[in-house]
Design a protein around this motif. Sequence first.
Motif, PDB file in Angstrom:
ATOM      1  N   CYS A   1      17.103  52.000  27.647  1.00 41.64           N
ATOM      2  CA  CYS A   1      17.259  50.584  27.286  1.00 41.64           C
ATOM      3  C   CYS A   1      15.896  49.909  27.129  1.00 41.64           C
ATOM      4  CB  CYS A   1      18.064  49.843  28.347  1.00 41.64           C
ATOM      5  SG  CYS A   1      19.658  50.571  28.754  1.00 41.64           S
ATOM      6  N   SER A   2      14.949  50.300  28.001  1.00 42.05           N
ATOM      7  CA  SER A   2      13.646  49.649  28.023  1.00 42.05           C
ATOM      8  C   SER A   2      12.827  49.903  26.766  1.00 42.05           C
ATOM      9  CB  SER A   2      12.849  50.097  29.247  1.00 42.05           C
ATOM     10  OG  SER A   2      12.680  51.510  29.246  1.00 42.05           O
ATOM     11  N   SER A   3      13.204  50.898  25.974  1.00 39.09           N
ATOM     12  CA  SER A   3      12.447  51.159  24.746  1.00 39.09           C
ATOM     13  C   SER A   3      12.591  50.017  23.750  1.00 39.09           C
ATOM     14  CB  SER A   3      12.896  52.483  24.104  1.00 39.09           C
ATOM     15  OG  SER A   3      14.260  52.407  23.703  1.00 39.09           O
ATOM     16  N   CYS A   4      13.677  49.257  23.843  1.00 42.54           N
ATOM     17  CA  CYS A   4      13.862  48.074  22.998  1.00 42.54           C
ATOM     18  C   CYS A   4      13.787  46.777  23.797  1.00 42.54           C
ATOM     19  CB  CYS A   4      15.213  48.122  22.283  1.00 42.54           C
ATOM     20  SG  CYS A   4      15.337  49.360  20.969  1.00 42.54           S
ATOM     21  N   HIS A   5      14.364  46.794  25.003  1.00 38.67           N
ATOM     22  CA  HIS A   5      14.468  45.560  25.783  1.00 38.67           C
ATOM     23  C   HIS A   5      13.242  45.304  26.647  1.00 38.67           C
ATOM     24  CE1 HIS A   5      18.623  44.615  24.663  1.00 38.67           C
ATOM     25  NE2 HIS A   5      18.786  45.926  24.617  1.00 38.67           N
ATOM     26  N   GLY A   6      12.236  46.174  26.529  1.00 43.32           N
ATOM     27  CA  GLY A   6      10.943  45.918  27.133  1.00 43.32           C
ATOM     28  C   GLY A   6      10.798  46.331  28.584  1.00 43.32           C
TER      29      GLY A   6
ATOM     30  N   GLY B   1      13.512  41.730  28.264  1.00 42.07           N
ATOM     31  CA  GLY B   1      13.585  41.132  26.940  1.00 42.07           C
ATOM     32  C   GLY B   1      12.297  41.204  26.151  1.00 42.07           C
ATOM     33  N   VAL B   2      12.451  41.264  24.820  1.00 38.55           N
ATOM     34  CA  VAL B   2      11.315  41.265  23.903  1.00 38.55           C
ATOM     35  C   VAL B   2      11.644  40.348  22.737  1.00 38.55           C
ATOM     36  CG1 VAL B   2       9.830  42.621  22.385  1.00 38.55           C
ATOM     37  CG2 VAL B   2      10.665  43.632  24.515  1.00 38.55           C
ATOM     38  N   GLY B   3      11.064  39.177  22.707  1.00 37.11           N
ATOM     39  CA  GLY B   3      11.202  38.268  21.580  1.00 37.11           C
ATOM     40  C   GLY B   3      12.625  37.824  21.314  1.00 37.11           C
ATOM     41  N   GLU B   4      12.891  37.550  20.037  1.00 36.41           N
ATOM     42  CA  GLU B   4      14.164  36.958  19.641  1.00 36.41           C
ATOM     43  C   GLU B   4      15.235  37.980  19.287  1.00 36.41           C
ATOM     44  OE1 GLU B   4      13.590  36.045  14.911  1.00 36.41           O
ATOM     45  OE2 GLU B   4      12.329  34.910  16.315  1.00 36.41           O
TER      46      GLU B   4
END
Length: 218
Positions: free
Chosen positions: A145-150, A155-158
């Motif tokens: 999950c962290s590869s996109c959600h940081g 979270g990462v941006g919008e």
Amino acid sequence: MTTLSHLILAGAVTALATVANANEGDPERGAQLAAQGDGSGAPCLACHGADGSGNNAAGFPRLAGLDATYLARQMLAYNNGERVSPVMQPNIDNFDAQQIQDLAAYYAAMPVPATTTSTSVSEEVLALGEKLANQGDWDNYIPPCSSCHGPGNRGVGETFPAIAGQHPNYIRSQLNAWKSNQRNNDPNQLMTAVAERLSEEQINAVAAYLGSQSATAE
């Protein structure tokens, strides 16, 4: 440049600035809308709480501190049918685009609750959830999950919302919605591709783990 041209240019710049400001959300107006609703349904705080922390038992997500653009996009998705919810749609349908921006700005400006959702699952389940969230299951083409959600899944941006500290019941319901193609408003069908590969056991585990994590950086 002639005086007339200057005036035309100045007018155009002013008009663009006005449009840009109109598209920006006003947290104070958003607070009023959250407390009052749209006149036809329940106020937002009836489900999402006065502090925007949501409710795990009912499956209502935390909104406080999420990205404003992401929040606005999700509300618009309910309005145009890209997302389906018998609870959300009747309560969001009568909000116009500016009111949605105001609501998004209000919730984005709220402090992120530091509390996590208590869970009664076993250590083995949490360990599986942690592995999926932070390492993935590459043998089955499931990225973490962290590869996109940081980092920390905060979270990462919008585009990629914070999911650490989000309620397990909500996470579980959304993963199942992606998996069954009841929700498909993600960029390039990224979530659909991941959710389709997750087993029920894995969905329950990652939801429990993420819900047990702090929503704020430590």
